[in-house]
Design an enzyme around this catalytic site. Sequence first.
Site, PDB file in Angstrom:
ATOM      1  N   CYS A  39       7.327  -0.106   4.918  1.00  0.00           N
ATOM      2  CA  CYS A  39       6.601  -1.363   5.050  1.00  0.00           C
ATOM      3  C   CYS A  39       7.447  -2.603   5.328  1.00  0.00           C
ATOM      4  CB  CYS A  39       5.729  -1.601   3.830  1.00  0.00           C
ATOM      5  SG  CYS A  39       6.511  -1.152   2.256  1.00  0.00           S
ATOM      6  N   HIS A 102       5.917  -9.697   1.936  1.00  0.00           N
ATOM      7  CA  HIS A 102       6.884  -8.605   1.827  1.00  0.00           C
ATOM      8  C   HIS A 102       8.241  -8.886   2.459  1.00  0.00           C
ATOM      9  CE1 HIS A 102       6.402  -4.091   0.780  1.00  0.00           C
ATOM     10  NE2 HIS A 102       6.843  -4.831  -0.216  1.00  0.00           N
TER      11      HIS A 102
END
Lengths: 483, 483
Positions: A39, A102
């Site tokens: 990710c 993120h």
Amino acid sequence: MGWGDLGALGEPSKETPNLDQMAAEGMLFLDFYTANPLCSPSRAALLTGRLPVRNGFYTTNGHARNAYTPQDIVGGIPDSELLLPELLKKAGYINKIIGKWHLGHRPQFHPLRHGFDEWFGSPNCHFGPYDNRERPNIPVYRDWEMVGRYYEDFKIDLKTGEANLTQLYLQEALDFISKQQASQQPFFLYWAIDATHAPVYASKQFLGTSQRGLYGDAVREIDDSIGKILNHLQRLGISENTFVFFTSDNGAALISAPKQGGSNGPFLCGKQTTFEGGMREPAIAWWPGHIPAGRVSHQLGNVMDLFSTSLSLAGLQPPSDRQIDGIDLLPVILQGKLIDRPIFYYRGNELMAVRAGLYKAHYWTWSNSWEEHGKGIDFCPGQSVSGVTTHTQEEHTYLPLLFHLGRDPGEKFPLSFASEEYQRAVERLSGLVQQHKATLVPGQPQLNMCDQAVMNWSPPGCEKLGKCLKAPESDPKKCPWPH
Amino acid sequence: MGWGDLGALGEPSKETPNLDQMAAEGMLFLDFYTANPLCSPSRAALLTGRLPVRNGFYTTNGHARNAYTPQDIVGGIPDSELLLPELLKKAGYINKIIGKWHLGHRPQFHPLRHGFDEWFGSPNCHFGPYDNRERPNIPVYRDWEMVGRYYEDFKIDLKTGEANLTQLYLQEALDFISKQQASQQPFFLYWAIDATHAPVYASKQFLGTSQRGLYGDAVREIDDSIGKILNHLQRLGISENTFVFFTSDNGAALISAPKQGGSNGPFLCGKQTTFEGGMREPAIAWWPGHIPAGRVSHQLGNVMDLFSTSLSLAGLQPPSDRQIDGIDLLPVILQGKLIDRPIFYYRGNELMAVRAGLYKAHYWTWSNSWEEHGKGIDFCPGQSVSGVTTHTQEEHTYLPLLFHLGRDPGEKFPLSFASEEYQRAVERLSGLVQQHKATLVPGQPQLNMCDQAVMNWSPPGCEKLGKCLKAPESDPKKCPWPH
């Protein structure tokens, strides 16, 4: 999500009518990749147009290990990186991120410091619930400040799988689009929702509606949301003026299958690996009036191309002071051109494999360690290709394993080293690798150090909510990266 | 061909524009099955509407062994079986088979003795070339008589893969359709071409045109041919009066992959096995003006349904003096209904597995023997599911292995025996099996005896061609069936 999660790409339950229609109205990319099988490096690559090994989203703690951005990570997106929204700003764009950032959760990494004007979402994965003593629950931000925490103010019921987060993110998207349309200001919306990441959830209205179980419910909710976003653009009359691209940040996490993991179709293995299942993604470009309906492209594409393509759409040039790995896909999308370019498959800072044309050479193979495998962690459940899905890191630098992805998309039949085809293809691929490595300047690795003290104890805004928590003493350590 | 060989079903090269369009204009079945994981039993089932265990297309030479119709087989379709063309005749239909018959090659089994009016094609697979001493080359028939042999008069170049057979079969189809249209007579065309069976071939114009190699070239030629047949129906103005169904007789033969074998998409294993890869098939119903465009069905379907459905289309009733396993799909196709019915997965006369709804229970598991596996014969290359893809015949009669095909289409995660879900589903499935077995009257097994003397030494018409060969002494033996 994985390549095989779309009905249009052969998911046997065929439950994604909106994404399938998006593909039918636009261009479906069949050979589109992430920049990393995990990710946060993949998202960092999307927003910088650069491989994780350049933008710092990797680790050197262990050879060929994947690393990401949990809440004890010290690093994040370096100031020296130029993000897509920073550049789009110059062309008058208003930029919003909805969902998971993120790219680091410490103050200096905040998305609004890196070009975004608005944010609704979280800095890390929605793992939890935590006890707020050993580990704080992940905050949800609106712009500069937190507005609550997952499992506390933003409920996720791990038993039933119920959470209305995708609906919240959808509403945010529709509202933002409406606002931008009303103010006649160009916008960049990065709709980076958490679903279908584990723990998988869906809103009540979608629970139990899929043949595929909870994971399918989550996919259906995403599909439905995307249909609503596209409809909204059409209703507002701005669809012909809005470029939309759908893709995912890594292959389906087969380790979580079947309850919390999806499908990579006919491809080998999944998330965490540099086999096709780990990095080939569903990808659809949609732009009515510009992209002719029903097109399919075999262009080798990469999430990093969205950086260059978006700049091109905004009439901007990519930065010239650094290596950009993304390419402008507009000639592909609008004129059906095919641009010859390789795909590099990295784990950490190790180049594991390269693809050009239909050939893919593996210089290293690894699924995961025997130790992890023995604990039941399996990135390739039910799949085992001798000498390929290895549980030790196998080097093939001098005699790469070669696959022809047209005849063998599942990477099951390595070509004979002795064949002329092998020698011709490997020569070309190895040349591309040499060229790539010769000019590679790795960025400062951001994912090496972890420290409990840097976790989301007291995000900005916590005082107003009475949600500040006491951080422990700083005790920075090398992060353990098992994969 | 396998489920995953169509672009519309996620084949990553997406090279079947005509079949994809056929699906877009008609109804795509996602849960459609063969009656057997092997060619000739499956074809016998299609034409009789009955499971091979009833119509005799099985062996008792070994437990749960697949058997088919090579040229030394003694048996064939029994006279007592009523074939679809025999019945359609009563409604004035002219029936033609183009391609592989595979229901026995001895005179009494000739297709024109079993309801067909015309035939162009061969009685067996196009294996060869043979030496015409140990084994004759397979004849090609026009109607009652042979017109040549494969590799002699009908060339197949095993080195280049070139053969124009699909073009011949296409032209036969177009001519037959034209003739029927001109004479205003209703027709049944069973276009049972040999491709993509190994040895794989394609016409010169298709060689090298696929990303997928020779197998893909063959698929492209089939796809192109089907496009031409559908176009022809439209050009003749009879498409709204002609029901067309596309499907295959077994899953892709992964044993021949990647050069001569296709793709079963996300499903487990391939031809010869009773996993989904062996028996789930691409299936498309097309009937402009009757089937609304773009429909998708989750009806559990089976090639045997084509028997019942065709009779229904012709206004005929299925025979009432015998058990028919096929069901009339017209309510599914025309009104979108879903009919609750099980799918039975047989190997020989052993019921290996059953599916109802989304649940599939395996009562026996087997891929192939260790002995065969050791010789490199692999029906599940790169796939290995512990306790499932077994190399010994494993009985699970008392505790069937249960899969939920919605959450786990790849049959990788058996449900826990202890779960309530398991108990509920198995109870239902086992009830269906009991019911099925209680009324089952197996037919006389046709695939037990082999004899070199019965091979295609002197087919009718050989004299005119000077192609009669001397048969050896009769020496009937039990056929060896290794799988």
